[in-house]
Design a protein around this motif. Sequence first.
Motif, short mmCIF file in Angstrom:
data_model
loop_
_atom_site.label_atom_id
_atom_site.label_comp_id
_atom_site.label_asym_id
_atom_site.label_seq_id
_atom_site.Cartn_x
_atom_site.Cartn_y
_atom_site.Cartn_z
N GLY A 279 -5.52 -0.56 -4.26
CA GLY A 279 -5.39 -0.20 -2.85
C GLY A 279 -6.57 -0.69 -2.03
O GLY A 279 -6.40 -1.19 -0.91
N LYS A 280 -7.79 -0.59 -2.57
CA LYS A 280 -8.97 -1.08 -1.85
C LYS A 280 -8.95 -2.60 -1.73
O LYS A 280 -9.39 -3.15 -0.73
CB LYS A 280 -10.23 -0.62 -2.56
N ALA A 281 -8.42 -3.27 -2.75
CA ALA A 281 -8.29 -4.73 -2.68
C ALA A 281 -7.32 -5.14 -1.59
O ALA A 281 -7.49 -6.18 -0.93
CB ALA A 281 -7.84 -5.29 -4.03
N LEU A 282 -6.27 -4.34 -1.38
CA LEU A 282 -5.31 -4.64 -0.31
C LEU A 282 -5.93 -4.46 1.07
O LEU A 282 -5.57 -5.15 2.02
CB LEU A 282 -4.09 -3.73 -0.44
N GLU A 283 -6.86 -3.50 1.19
CA GLU A 283 -7.48 -3.23 2.49
C GLU A 283 -8.37 -4.37 2.94
O GLU A 283 -8.56 -4.58 4.14
CB GLU A 283 -8.28 -1.94 2.41
N ALA A 284 -8.96 -5.11 1.99
CA ALA A 284 -9.86 -6.22 2.33
C ALA A 284 -9.48 -7.45 1.53
O ALA A 284 -10.20 -7.86 0.62
CB ALA A 284 -11.31 -5.82 2.06
N LEU B 60 11.32 11.47 -6.74
CA LEU B 60 10.09 10.72 -6.51
C LEU B 60 10.25 9.26 -6.92
O LEU B 60 9.74 8.35 -6.24
CB LEU B 60 8.93 11.36 -7.28
N SER B 61 10.95 9.01 -8.02
CA SER B 61 11.20 7.61 -8.42
C SER B 61 12.10 6.92 -7.40
O SER B 61 11.97 5.72 -7.16
CB SER B 61 11.84 7.56 -9.81
N ARG B 62 12.99 7.69 -6.79
CA ARG B 62 13.85 7.12 -5.74
C ARG B 62 13.03 6.72 -4.53
O ARG B 62 13.26 5.67 -3.93
CB ARG B 62 14.91 8.14 -5.37
N ASP B 63 12.05 7.56 -4.14
CA ASP B 63 11.17 7.21 -3.03
C ASP B 63 10.40 5.92 -3.34
O ASP B 63 10.20 5.09 -2.45
CB ASP B 63 10.18 8.35 -2.76
N LEU B 64 9.98 5.77 -4.58
CA LEU B 64 9.29 4.54 -4.99
C LEU B 64 10.22 3.35 -4.88
O LEU B 64 9.82 2.27 -4.42
CB LEU B 64 8.78 4.70 -6.42
N ASP B 65 11.48 3.52 -5.29
CA ASP B 65 12.47 2.45 -5.16
C ASP B 65 12.64 2.03 -3.70
O ASP B 65 12.74 0.84 -3.39
CB ASP B 65 13.82 2.90 -5.72
N ARG B 66 12.71 3.02 -2.81
CA ARG B 66 12.89 2.72 -1.39
C ARG B 66 11.70 1.90 -0.86
O ARG B 66 11.87 0.98 -0.07
CB ARG B 66 13.01 4.00 -0.57
N ALA B 67 10.51 2.27 -1.30
CA ALA B 67 9.32 1.55 -0.85
C ALA B 67 9.34 0.10 -1.34
O ALA B 67 8.96 -0.82 -0.61
CB ALA B 67 8.06 2.26 -1.35
N ALA C 127 0.84 -1.21 0.00
CA ALA C 127 0.00 0.00 0.00
C ALA C 127 0.87 1.25 0.00
O ALA C 127 0.55 2.25 -0.67
CB ALA C 127 -0.93 -0.01 1.21
N ALA C 128 1.99 1.21 0.74
CA ALA C 128 2.92 2.35 0.74
C ALA C 128 3.54 2.54 -0.65
O ALA C 128 3.74 3.67 -1.11
CB ALA C 128 4.01 2.14 1.79
N VAL C 129 3.84 1.43 -1.34
CA VAL C 129 4.36 1.52 -2.71
C VAL C 129 3.33 2.19 -3.62
O VAL C 129 3.67 3.06 -4.44
CB VAL C 129 4.71 0.12 -3.25
N LEU C 130 2.07 1.82 -3.48
CA LEU C 130 1.02 2.42 -4.31
C LEU C 130 0.88 3.91 -4.02
O LEU C 130 0.63 4.71 -4.94
CB LEU C 130 -0.31 1.70 -4.07
N ASP C 131 1.02 4.31 -2.77
CA ASP C 131 0.96 5.73 -2.43
C ASP C 131 2.10 6.49 -3.12
O ASP C 131 1.89 7.58 -3.68
CB ASP C 131 1.05 5.92 -0.92
N GLU C 132 3.31 5.92 -3.07
CA GLU C 132 4.45 6.56 -3.74
C GLU C 132 4.24 6.60 -5.25
O GLU C 132 4.59 7.59 -5.91
CB GLU C 132 5.75 5.81 -3.41
#
Length: 695
Positions: free
Chosen positions: A630-635, A549-556, A521-526
Amino acid sequence: MNHFRTAALDRLAAADPGLVRLRLAGSAVLGIVLAVGALLPAHLPLTVMLVGAVAAMMTAFTVNDPTPGGQAVTLVLAFLTGAASITVASLGSALPPMDSVVFVLLIFVAVYAQRFGARGTALGSVGFFLFFFPMFLQAHVKQVPQLLLALAVGVLANTVVRFVLLRPNAAAEFLRVRRAFRARLGAVVRATEAYLAVNGSERTRKQLRSSLNRLHECVLLIEDAAPDVVDARAADRLRRRAIEVELAVQWLAITVQRTCSDELTAEVRDDLIARLARFRALMERDPRELPLISQTGEFSRMLVEGSRIDEHAAPGDGVRKALAELAVADDRAQRAAAPESTVDPLDDEDDDEPTPAFAYDNRTRSAIQAVVGGGLAVLGGELVSHQRWYWAVLTVFVVFIGASSAGATFVKGVRRLGGTLIGIVGGVLLALLVGGSTPATLALILVCVFGMVYSARVSQVVMAFFVTSMLGLLYSLLGTFSLEVLWIRVAETAVGAAAGILAAVVIVPVRTRSVMLDDIAAVLDELAEFLEHTCGLLAGEENVNIIELSRDLDRAVEQVRTTIEPLTHPVNLRSARRDYGWHVLTTLETIAFRARHVAARAQPGQLAGADADRLRRFTGRLLANIDVVGKALEAPGGPTPGPLVRDDGTPVSDRVEQAETRAVLSSLSHLDEALVSLGRVFGLQATDPRAPVRP
């Protein structure tokens, strides 16, 4: 001989980019030498001097604040924390029930402190180990002043090493990272040669994947080191060029794998392997001595051959063209890597949200599990040995530090026990080797300390081996060495590992899958943030650094890699779960790869004007798909929140004329496909083409 020396240095640089682990291990050893040397004239007992050595080692190993000022503050706090731990441990030795109670409670504090970042982890570890070692050395209350003196000398020794003797040199470290980059680039090319030679196999496929992952790690290190050497504009240019090289070499690997699926004659295969070997020879050299690849005759030949390749390409031409593109990307990166200006003195603002001091989350649950596991370890450890039960508690602490799920705790426990078993053999052999010689024993202890610190970040098994070997030498130095003592150490480690795993599985358990879903979910937010700003940049509405921003995605994605390890680790005997874990990770890595490709090619205003509306519809559909996933991950396992919407299938070449813009849109299309693939992992289906806009 010179060739072997160069190859060995390249392998060292590739294994430890920037030689950061080597510097940390050297700092620990040098700090111990300084601390013991300063304490020798005082003729203090050996046990007291060992506390000073432990303080020097622990502060070198755990204090990792990003700035020198932050490190200085943490060192002062480490002294205060260590002083409190030593005092309480010495007082507790006179009240046997109290020392075990305080020791177990200290596990909770140390594990909970991880929520406060590098400083919290450092202070928690220092407090725990400086409580443990006085127990191990059987310190008494009357020794507290001497122990505090030894602690102060140990911390001061590390301070001298950290800020004077082995002070980090940003320019030299950046050069070492560049050498590591070239060595790892050469390793990828070598892996493609091996893949071609056997026409693809599971072993060579894993080698290729591993070498690509190591290259990506080095690219992230270049991004970290560049701002310390060049100004902000040059650093941004260097990051862009490094990503271009990574993309080019990944495309080479993909092309080689596709080529192996075709029928190749032995002559074509040998020719491709020879070309890759010649190109690799240009990679594995010191960048200071290396001429620009564009200045070599091989570069011109690769470009000429690559330009002749069209849709009627002969077998192997795809590899030749990919090799030419990699040569061009490498030439541009080399030119960008030469520092041409001074460091920008302005620091980035810290926009991170403050960490709440009290919250019930995974860290808190881990701390609760750790304190329960510690209590079980005390009970089980007492059954094994009334004198050395604290080894079991130490194992509980080690398996919970950095573990975010029950699966991660299990893997760390197995590694700890395995390393300890191997270390028993090493400890016995080393103790027999030194034969009671104090100088030889001290020298081998320093070797074990170096190996322990150097391997701590890469292998728990190797680290546990050095720890156990060092303990055998310490027992020999203290005159209490015996094979029985080492086997008690193994038994206590097994008890501690079992107690920690039991607590992680039974007490408010945190499943690996649950943590994995949170991290995805954090990856999807990034990814959503990346796409929103990419749309604004391409439409000419904002000027933002999407490389960051792509680097933040890589970290996630890297965090998911760490979390998912219990599923992909060989200790997991269920092959279906291992395959599932690898599938999830591969899909996320593909998303990050396509995002890096967009970041490397996108320019402000590329799709401004009439194309901006089409771009907004395209990215709006991707953002809507991210919401669905993201909604699929929540449930998980519940009703699907809705289908994903696929692209309308219009070829990218029919949308724009500029080659660079086509490359960006092509990468966005591939990113779209990767997102749909991620949705399929969680049971989502794709509908007919539509284009909803995210509200």
